[in-house]
Scaffold this motif. Structure first.
Motif, PDB file in Angstrom:
ATOM      1  N   LEU A  65       0.843  -1.189   0.000  1.00 32.45           N
ATOM      2  CA  LEU A  65       0.000   0.000   0.000  1.00 32.45           C
ATOM      3  C   LEU A  65       0.882   1.244   0.000  1.00 32.45           C
ATOM      4  O   LEU A  65       2.068   1.196   0.310  1.00 32.45           O
ATOM      5  N   TYR A  66       0.302   2.366  -0.347  1.00 33.27           N
ATOM      6  CA  TYR A  66       0.935   3.683  -0.212  1.00 33.27           C
ATOM      7  C   TYR A  66       2.238   3.822  -1.011  1.00 33.27           C
ATOM      8  O   TYR A  66       3.326   3.942  -0.467  1.00 33.27           O
ATOM      9  N   TYR A  67       2.063   3.815  -2.322  1.00 35.20           N
ATOM     10  CA  TYR A  67       3.167   4.166  -3.211  1.00 35.20           C
ATOM     11  C   TYR A  67       2.569   4.664  -4.514  1.00 35.20           C
ATOM     12  O   TYR A  67       1.374   4.498  -4.783  1.00 35.20           O
ATOM     13  N   GLU A  68       3.400   5.281  -5.349  1.00 36.74           N
ATOM     14  CA  GLU A  68       2.961   5.723  -6.667  1.00 36.74           C
ATOM     15  C   GLU A  68       4.018   5.355  -7.707  1.00 36.74           C
ATOM     16  O   GLU A  68       5.214   5.323  -7.412  1.00 36.74           O
ATOM     17  N   ARG A  69       3.557   5.036  -8.893  1.00 37.28           N
ATOM     18  CA  ARG A  69       4.464   4.748 -10.003  1.00 37.28           C
ATOM     19  C   ARG A  69       4.907   6.071 -10.606  1.00 37.28           C
ATOM     20  O   ARG A  69       4.083   6.971 -10.820  1.00 37.28           O
ATOM     21  N   ILE A  70       6.194   6.188 -10.930  1.00 40.52           N
ATOM     22  CA  ILE A  70       6.710   7.466 -11.440  1.00 40.52           C
ATOM     23  C   ILE A  70       7.441   7.308 -12.774  1.00 40.52           C
ATOM     24  O   ILE A  70       8.228   8.157 -13.163  1.00 40.52           O
ATOM     25  N   GLY A  71       7.190   6.211 -13.470  1.00 37.90           N
ATOM     26  CA  GLY A  71       7.781   6.025 -14.787  1.00 37.90           C
ATOM     27  C   GLY A  71       9.080   5.257 -14.757  1.00 37.90           C
ATOM     28  O   GLY A  71       9.763   5.181 -13.727  1.00 37.90           O
ATOM     29  N   ASN A  72       9.444   4.685 -15.897  1.00 39.75           N
ATOM     30  CA  ASN A  72      10.670   3.892 -16.021  1.00 39.75           C
ATOM     31  C   ASN A  72      10.736   2.780 -14.978  1.00 39.75           C
ATOM     32  O   ASN A  72      11.816   2.450 -14.474  1.00 39.75           O
ATOM     33  N   LYS A  73       9.559   2.237 -14.673  1.00 41.47           N
ATOM     34  CA  LYS A  73       9.448   1.161 -13.682  1.00 41.47           C
ATOM     35  C   LYS A  73       9.992   1.548 -12.307  1.00 41.47           C
ATOM     36  O   LYS A  73      10.408   0.704 -11.523  1.00 41.47           O
ATOM     37  N   MET A  74       9.966   2.832 -11.993  1.00 42.40           N
ATOM     38  CA  MET A  74      10.358   3.318 -10.671  1.00 42.40           C
ATOM     39  C   MET A  74       9.113   3.614  -9.853  1.00 42.40           C
ATOM     40  O   MET A  74       8.044   3.910 -10.399  1.00 42.40           O
ATOM     41  N   VAL A  75       9.243   3.523  -8.524  1.00 42.37           N
ATOM     42  CA  VAL A  75       8.128   3.824  -7.635  1.00 42.37           C
ATOM     43  C   VAL A  75       8.573   4.797  -6.554  1.00 42.37           C
ATOM     44  O   VAL A  75       9.753   4.876  -6.208  1.00 42.37           O
ATOM     45  N   HIS A  76       7.601   5.529  -6.042  1.00 42.69           N
ATOM     46  CA  HIS A  76       7.829   6.472  -4.939  1.00 42.69           C
ATOM     47  C   HIS A  76       7.033   5.978  -3.743  1.00 42.69           C
ATOM     48  O   HIS A  76       5.799   5.932  -3.793  1.00 42.69           O
ATOM     49  N   CYS A  77       7.709   5.576  -2.677  1.00 46.86           N
ATOM     50  CA  CYS A  77       7.027   5.072  -1.484  1.00 46.86           C
ATOM     51  C   CYS A  77       6.454   6.238  -0.689  1.00 46.86           C
ATOM     52  O   CYS A  77       7.152   7.219  -0.401  1.00 46.86           O
ATOM     53  N   LEU A  78       5.193   6.098  -0.290  1.00 53.94           N
ATOM     54  CA  LEU A  78       4.480   7.148   0.444  1.00 53.94           C
ATOM     55  C   LEU A  78       4.146   6.729   1.868  1.00 53.94           C
ATOM     56  O   LEU A  78       3.368   7.393   2.537  1.00 53.94           O
ATOM     57  N   LEU A  79       4.754   5.642   2.328  1.00 52.87           N
ATOM     58  CA  LEU A  79       4.396   5.117   3.648  1.00 52.87           C
ATOM     59  C   LEU A  79       4.972   5.953   4.777  1.00 52.87           C
ATOM     60  O   LEU A  79       4.270   6.308   5.722  1.00 52.87           O
ATOM     61  N   CYS A  80       6.251   6.263   4.714  1.00 52.47           N
ATOM     62  CA  CYS A  80       6.888   7.023   5.800  1.00 52.47           C
ATOM     63  C   CYS A  80       7.539   8.279   5.250  1.00 52.47           C
ATOM     64  O   CYS A  80       7.693   8.441   4.035  1.00 52.47           O
ATOM     65  N   PRO A  81       7.941   9.199   6.127  1.00 53.03           N
ATOM     66  CA  PRO A  81       8.512  10.465   5.682  1.00 53.03           C
ATOM     67  C   PRO A  81       9.807  10.342   4.883  1.00 53.03           C
ATOM     68  O   PRO A  81      10.250  11.317   4.269  1.00 53.03           O
ATOM     69  N   ARG A  82      10.401   9.157   4.857  1.00 49.40           N
ATOM     70  CA  ARG A  82      11.638   8.994   4.100  1.00 49.40           C
ATOM     71  C   ARG A  82      11.382   9.134   2.602  1.00 49.40           C
ATOM     72  O   ARG A  82      12.246   9.598   1.852  1.00 49.40           O
ATOM     73  N   GLY A  83      10.213   8.717   2.139  1.00 47.97           N
ATOM     74  CA  GLY A  83       9.823   8.929   0.746  1.00 47.97           C
ATOM     75  C   GLY A  83      10.755   8.311  -0.273  1.00 47.97           C
ATOM     76  O   GLY A  83      11.137   8.967  -1.257  1.00 47.97           O
ATOM     77  N   CYS A  84      11.092   7.063  -0.082  1.00 48.57           N
ATOM     78  CA  CYS A  84      12.071   6.413  -0.964  1.00 48.57           C
ATOM     79  C   CYS A  84      11.604   6.407  -2.426  1.00 48.57           C
ATOM     80  O   CYS A  84      10.441   6.112  -2.713  1.00 48.57           O
TER      81      CYS A  84
END
Length: 381
Positions: free
Chosen positions: A51-70
């Protein structure tokens, strides 16, 4: 290839940490728990969509779970080691695969105003979103699930075992529950349906939206307020202070029973001014009745060069907290001090007498002091 081992009775008993507690209650508990054997496998992982992530292109993802925002590339893991990008989709690697399954006294969490004298069925998985230099569970918190011995235990299985061993509460603890968020959330939902309570011991490093979704199923929390400066958080934990403060305020606002632990580390966060500032913030933002536990540091992990916290330092911290106006101040990891006990702020008599995790007496009835009838905040039944 997985390495499989069957946990021996003695190993599982030792892992409970109850040898030194004494008392007929805990001896009986040991006998009951020890009839259960768990099978652990090295590196056991069953990936499940996160849960809590978004796809950002080029098969990369942005994690939205914690403030680290990997931002995580394909085939890579997030900072916490418990989540992985697989072909542009993000997966949790620890769902239903805990590396620790214990039954603890609720006082061990520590929660002192939450069903005292009862037990918590406690689980954890590998991984953490902090890198605390003092971590006592570093062998699992600073590991990936492929490096730990894990068992298969579904949310349904957790609830079933909690009921079997008559633990009224399930605790998400030991590492950082946020990294096994999906597992915790589903277990907590099932627990409520079966009349069980949920607590977590957390570093508080969770974004507002996932916290908002979790809160309806969370009955109690102990949050580590590890220090009271951004410099300390950056140097010792690898995280930041501000999101933790926001989590604390949200939990309090949403009426989750809240207690705070501050591990006092010599030369790192034992400055009296810092402690005073922290206590004043707690009083103003959370209220005088939030219990605060000043816990003794022992040399661990990357801080083995430091000495254990002196009892004198802990007592000074407790004294500062009381003078600041906090009503329930405790000292942890030290036996035989008066700050193990709960006292009525009005009549000053002992409400709960403790020796370690063992409860000697409780003088609270229907949420009130048995002596002066003063209302005592907490979850008592």
């Amino acid at each position: 290839m997985f390495f499989e081992k069957r946990v021996s009775r003695r190993f599982f008993l030792k892992s409970l940490g109850l040898f030194a507690l004494g008392g007929a209650f805990f001896k009986d508990l040991i006998k009951r728990v020890y009839s259960e054997e768990l099978i652990f496998k090295l590196g056991l992982c069953n990936p499940r969509p996160a849960l809590y992530y978004e796809r950002i292109g080029n098969k990369m993802v942005h994690c939205l779970l914690c403030p680290r925002g990997c931002v995580v590339g394909n085939g890579e893991k997030g900072f916490c080691r418990a989540r992985k990008n697989m072909n542009g989709e993000y997966y949790t690697l620890v769902y239903s695969n805990p590396c620790a399954v214990h039954i603890d006294p609720i006082e061990k969490k520590p929660l002192y105003h939450f069903l005292p004298g009862t037990t918590a069925f406690s689980i954890a998985t590998a991984g953490c979103n902090f890198t605390c230099k003092n971590c006592q569970n570093w062998d699992i918190s600073q590991a990936s699930p492929e490096q730990t011995e894990n068992t298969e235990l579904s949310p349904e299985g957790v609830v079933e075992l909690a009921l079997k061993y008559k633990s009224p509460t399930i605790a998400y603890t030991y590492t950082e529950p946020s990294v096994f968020y999906e597992y915790m959330l589903e277990t907590a939902k099932l627990a409520h349906k079966k009349g069980l309570l949920n607590i977590y011991h957390s570093n508080g490093y969770l974004n507002p939206e996932p916290l908002k979704e979790l809160i309806p199923y969370l009955d109690g929390a102990n949050v580590d307020l590890k220090g009271f400066s951004e410099d300390f958080y950056r140097d010792i934990t690898g995280g930041s202070l501000k999101p933790v403060l926001e989590t604390l305020k949200t939990l309090k606002k949403k009426n989750v029973w809240l207690e705070i632990t501050n591990l006092v580390i010599p030369t790192k966060n034992d400055d009296e001014k810092m402690i005073k500032n922290m206590c004043e913030w707690i009083r103003e933002e959370l209220g005088r009745d939030v219990p605060v536990h000043f816990s003794r540091f022992y040399p661990m992990y990357k801080l083995q060069n430091l000495a254990p916290t002196s009892v004198e330092t802990l007592k000074k911290a407790a004294d500062i907290a009381r003078k600041t106006g906090l009503n329930y101040v405790y000292i942890g990891n030290v036996r035989g001090v008066k700050e193990e006990n709960t006292y009525c702020p009005k009549c000053k008599k002992i409400l709960i007498e403790r020796v370690g995790y063992y409860i000697k007496q409780i003088n609270i009835k229907k949420g009130m002091c048995s002596f002066c009838k003063n209302s005592i905040p907490g979850r008592w039944e």
